[in-house]
Design a protein around this motif. Structure first.
Motif, PDB file in Angstrom:
ATOM      1  N   ALA A  40       7.008 -10.872   3.120  1.00 21.71           N
ATOM      2  CA  ALA A  40       6.683 -10.361   1.786  1.00 21.71           C
ATOM      3  C   ALA A  40       7.961 -10.061   1.004  1.00 21.71           C
ATOM      4  O   ALA A  40       8.038 -10.318  -0.202  1.00 21.71           O
ATOM      5  CB  ALA A  40       5.825  -9.105   1.901  1.00 21.71           C
ATOM      6  N   VAL A 193       0.792  -3.759  -2.370  1.00 23.47           N
ATOM      7  CA  VAL A 193       1.172  -5.122  -1.994  1.00 23.47           C
ATOM      8  C   VAL A 193       2.677  -5.318  -1.969  1.00 23.47           C
ATOM      9  O   VAL A 193       3.175  -6.236  -1.304  1.00 23.47           O
ATOM     10  CB  VAL A 193       0.524  -6.167  -2.933  1.00 23.47           C
ATOM     11  CG1 VAL A 193      -0.983  -6.062  -2.885  1.00 23.47           C
ATOM     12  CG2 VAL A 193       1.030  -5.999  -4.370  1.00 23.47           C
ATOM     13  N   SER A 204       5.399  -3.877   0.202  1.00 24.44           N
ATOM     14  CA  SER A 204       4.208  -4.247   0.972  1.00 24.44           C
ATOM     15  C   SER A 204       3.844  -3.210   2.026  1.00 24.44           C
ATOM     16  O   SER A 204       3.913  -3.458   3.236  1.00 24.44           O
ATOM     17  CB  SER A 204       4.410  -5.611   1.632  1.00 24.44           C
ATOM     18  OG  SER A 204       3.168  -6.132   2.052  1.00 24.44           O
TER      19      SER A 204
END
Length: 335
Positions: A40, A193, A204
């Motif tokens: 991420a 997120v 994240s």
């Protein structure tokens, strides 16, 4: 007579309880749990993030091998401990950290934070966190210049626009306006997120949480430290938020921003530098959470996770000394 012979006890040296778990298996499982969050970070910050991760890992493994050879120890870089240290340090760095800063930090983590103490199992501080604090003190500008997230697909070769982390924005708003101001407008979804500024390990929260739950499920870590760590932050921040919501951010903000998730699941739970008993772990997690939220609410620095864990690493031997189970057959004083 033959049956009696079969019943004879076999005397052997310890250990008598064996397991198929090895250091190598544990280290690579923790790395596996970290990979989604690292991915991420690369997605949101692009090729720079991947470069920081690879440079930190390569430096850590190389320094591990060189130090083991120089000190006459068996070279055991395949166990994954140096690789994990390099990855954890990278997760604590900005994606735009200069190459020399990454190398210095990774070398410090292995040489000073680990090998000087005797190698794996003997270090008193978490090596990656020790290196992070060393870098913050030595190069505060480079360590607190955060690129704004974009995506790997839109990343260009020019430097990314920089901006404050949510915790940094909160601290600056409090100083300028005496209220949380624009920090209150940060999207909850973005915090979950990872579409926020910060180090690779500050994005994240959901993937870090899932990685931590995976480690608990596999019994590689216990729930005691993460739950007491995060729970303490939630309770104390909620109290201040209820008293004055205009000046203090809510518990969700504190849980989803900064390095809390990374610290609680992947760094405070380090086998070597944390207590060994469940009760000791709860005390350790409470101490980490209390110091973290104390620094966030009243300290000059916006984040307190790294400092909190390192300070609690210092008192781990004391916790283990006074919080230990009663030995079988032991008679307590006064009984």
């Amino acid at each position: 007579m033959e049956k009696l012979e079969e019943l004879k006890l076999v005397v052997s040296s310890s250990p008598h309880v064996k397991s198929d778990e090895t250091i190598e298996k544990i280290m690579y499982t923790v790395i596996l749990a970290l990979l989604p969050a690292a991915g991420a970070g690369i997605y949101f910050f692009g090729i720079n993030a991947a470069t920081v991760i690879m440079l930190s890992i390569v430096t850590a493994v190389a320094c591990e091998a060189l130090m083991q050879k120089a000190m006459g120890r068996r070279i055991a870089v395949k166990d994954g401990s140096a690789l994990l240290t390099g990855l954890l340090l990278a997760m604590n760095l900005p994606s735009n950290a200069p190459w020399w800063l990454v190398i210095i930090g990774s070398a410090f983590a292995i040489i000073i934070g680990k090998q000087i103490f005797g190698g794996l199992g003997f270090n008193i501080f978490n090596p990656a966190l020790a290196a992070r604090v060393f870098l913050i003190i030595s190069w505060p500008v480079q360590m607190t210049t955060w690129p704004k997230p974009t995506t790997i697909f839109s990343k260009t070769l020019v430097d990314a626009v920089t901006g404050a982390t949510p915790l940094g924005l909160l601290k600056s708003e409090l100083l300028l306006k005496n209220n949380i101001g624009e920090a209150a407008n940060i999207s909850l979804i973005d915090m979950i997120v990872g579409n926020i500024g910060g180090s690779l390990g500050e994005v994240s929260a959901i993937l870090l949480l899932l990685g931590g739950i995976f480690l608990i499920y596999r019994s590689y870590i216990s729930w005691h430290i993460p739950v007491s760590f995060i729970g303490t932050v939630v309770i104390i921040s909620a109290i201040f938020w209820i008293i004055d919501p205009a000046r203090y951010a809510g518990p969700l903000f504190h849980v989803l921003t900064g390095g809390l998730m990374l610290g609680a699941f992947f760094m405070a739970t380090d086998y070597v530098t944390s207590p060994i008993t469940p009760k000791g772990m709860l005390i350790f997690g409470f101490g980490c959470g209390f110091i973290t939220i104390l620094i966030r609410l009243f300290g000059a620095y916006p984040e307190g996770v790294s400092f909190a864990i390192l300070l609690m690493n210092i008192v781990t031997p004391l916790i283990d000394k006074y919080v230990k189970p009663t030995l079988f057959g032991e008679v307590k004083k006064g009984a």
